[in-house]
Design a protein around this motif. Structure first.
Motif, PDB file in Angstrom:
ATOM      1  N   THR A 153      15.221  -4.471 -36.360  1.00  0.00           N
ATOM      2  CA  THR A 153      13.953  -4.214 -37.074  1.00  0.00           C
ATOM      3  C   THR A 153      13.238  -5.490 -37.502  1.00  0.00           C
ATOM      4  N   TRP A 154      13.811  -6.636 -37.237  1.00  0.00           N
ATOM      5  CA  TRP A 154      13.277  -7.905 -37.753  1.00  0.00           C
ATOM      6  C   TRP A 154      11.808  -8.117 -37.368  1.00  0.00           C
ATOM      7  N   GLN A 155      11.492  -7.922 -36.075  1.00  0.00           N
ATOM      8  CA  GLN A 155      10.098  -8.189 -35.680  1.00  0.00           C
ATOM      9  C   GLN A 155       9.164  -7.078 -36.168  1.00  0.00           C
ATOM     10  N   TRP A 156       9.692  -5.901 -36.444  1.00  0.00           N
ATOM     11  CA  TRP A 156       8.852  -4.852 -37.041  1.00  0.00           C
ATOM     12  C   TRP A 156       8.447  -5.259 -38.455  1.00  0.00           C
ATOM     13  N   ILE A 157       9.389  -5.834 -39.180  1.00  0.00           N
ATOM     14  CA  ILE A 157       9.104  -6.303 -40.544  1.00  0.00           C
ATOM     15  C   ILE A 157       7.950  -7.300 -40.504  1.00  0.00           C
TER      16      ILE A 157
END
Length: 233
Positions: A153-157
Motif C-alpha cells: 500500500t506504500w505508493q497508494w499512501i
C-alpha cells in the motif's frame, strides 16, 4: 534476450566476500532466525540495481529461475528486474509479472526483498483493481505474504489513498512478529505524513493495545510531547 546464467555471472563478479559475515548477521540467517539458510555473497543493493537495469529484457521464465536461487542477491536481482519491467509493461505483461510474483512469495523471503518490490508490483497492479488479494495475503500463514500485504500500500499512501493501509493495520495490529510490527508501524508513519489527523484518530483508540515497536515506528515523526502521550499505556 538475456538468461538467468548471464545475470548470475554478473552478480557473482561483483561479490565481496568481506561483506558476507555482516550481511548474514544483519539479515538473521542463523539457525531458528527468520532468514535461516539464506546465503549472501556480498553484493551491495546499488550494484544489484544497476545490473538489473542492464538485464531488463530478461524473460520472466529466466527470472523465475533466479527467484529459486538460495543466493539472496540473485533473488533480489530477479525482483529488481521485474520491478523495472513492470514500469514499462502493458497490461498483459503487468498481469504476468504480478501473477509470477504471487506464485513465488516463498522465495521473496526477507524483508528487504519485500520492501524493494511489493509496492511497485503488487501495489502497482492492484491499485485500480479489487484490493481483496491484499486482505488474503494479510491473513496468510506466511510471514512474507503478510509483510507484502501492508508494504504493497506504500505508493497508494503517497497518492493519498489511506483506507486500505489502516484496514490492514487493524488486521495486523496484534501480530507477534517484529518484522510485521515494524512494517505496519512504518506504513502508519507514512499515513501520518499525508494526514496526521487521521493517523491520530486511528491511534487514539488503539495505542494502548498496540505493540510498542509498531507504535514507536508510527509516531516517530511526532513531537516529544506527542510521543510521550502515546507511549503511555
Amino acid at each position: 534476450m538475456h538468461t538467468a546464467q548471464e545475470i548470475e555471472k554478473a552478480i557473482r563478479a561483483a561479490a565481496d566476500p568481506g561483506r558476507v559475515k555482516t550481511l548474514s548477521g544483519f539479515f538473521k540467517t542463523g539457525e531458528g532466525q527468520y532468514g535461516e539458510n539464506d546465503i549472501f555473497i556480498g553484493v551491495p543493493v546499488p550494484v544489484i540495481r544497476s545490473i538489473a537495469k542492464q538485464y531488463i529484457d530478461t524473460p520472466l521464465a529466466e527470472l523465475s529461475i533466479l527467484l529459486h536461487s538460495p543466493v539472496h542477491e540473485l533473488r533480489m536481482a530477479a525482483l529488481l528486474c521485474m520491478v523495472e519491467q513492470f514500469k514499462k509493461a502493458d497490461e498483459p505483461q503487468r498481469a504476468a509479472l504480478y501473477n509470477a510474483y504471487l506464485a513465488h512469495t516463498a522465495c521473496i523471503n526477507n524483508w528487504d526483498l519485500v520492501d524493494l518490490s511489493a509496492s511497485q508490483i503488487v501495489g502497482g497492479y492492484l491499485e485500480h483493481r479489487d484490493h481483496a488479494p491484499l486482505y488474503r495475503l494479510a491473513k496468510s500463514q506466511l510471514l512474507w505474504e503478510q509483510r507484502i500485504a501492508i508494504v504493497a500500500t506504500w505508493q497508494w499512501i503517497r497518492r493519498g489513498h489511506l483506507d486500505d493501509t489502516l484496514a490492514l493495520a487493524d488486521l495486523l495490529l496484534h501480530h507477534e512478529h517484529d518484522l510485521i510490527r515494524k512494517a505496519t508501524g512504518w506504513m502508519l508513519r507514512e499515513v501520518g505524513k499525508k494526514d496526521k489527523a487521521r493517523l491520530c484518530r486511528f491511534l487514539d483508540t488503539r495505542y494502548r493495545q498496540m505493540p510498542r515497536t509498531m507504535l514507536r515506528y508510527a509516531i516517530e515523526r511526532f513531537t516529544p510531547e506527542e510521543r510521550k502521550h502515546y507511549m503511555q499505556k
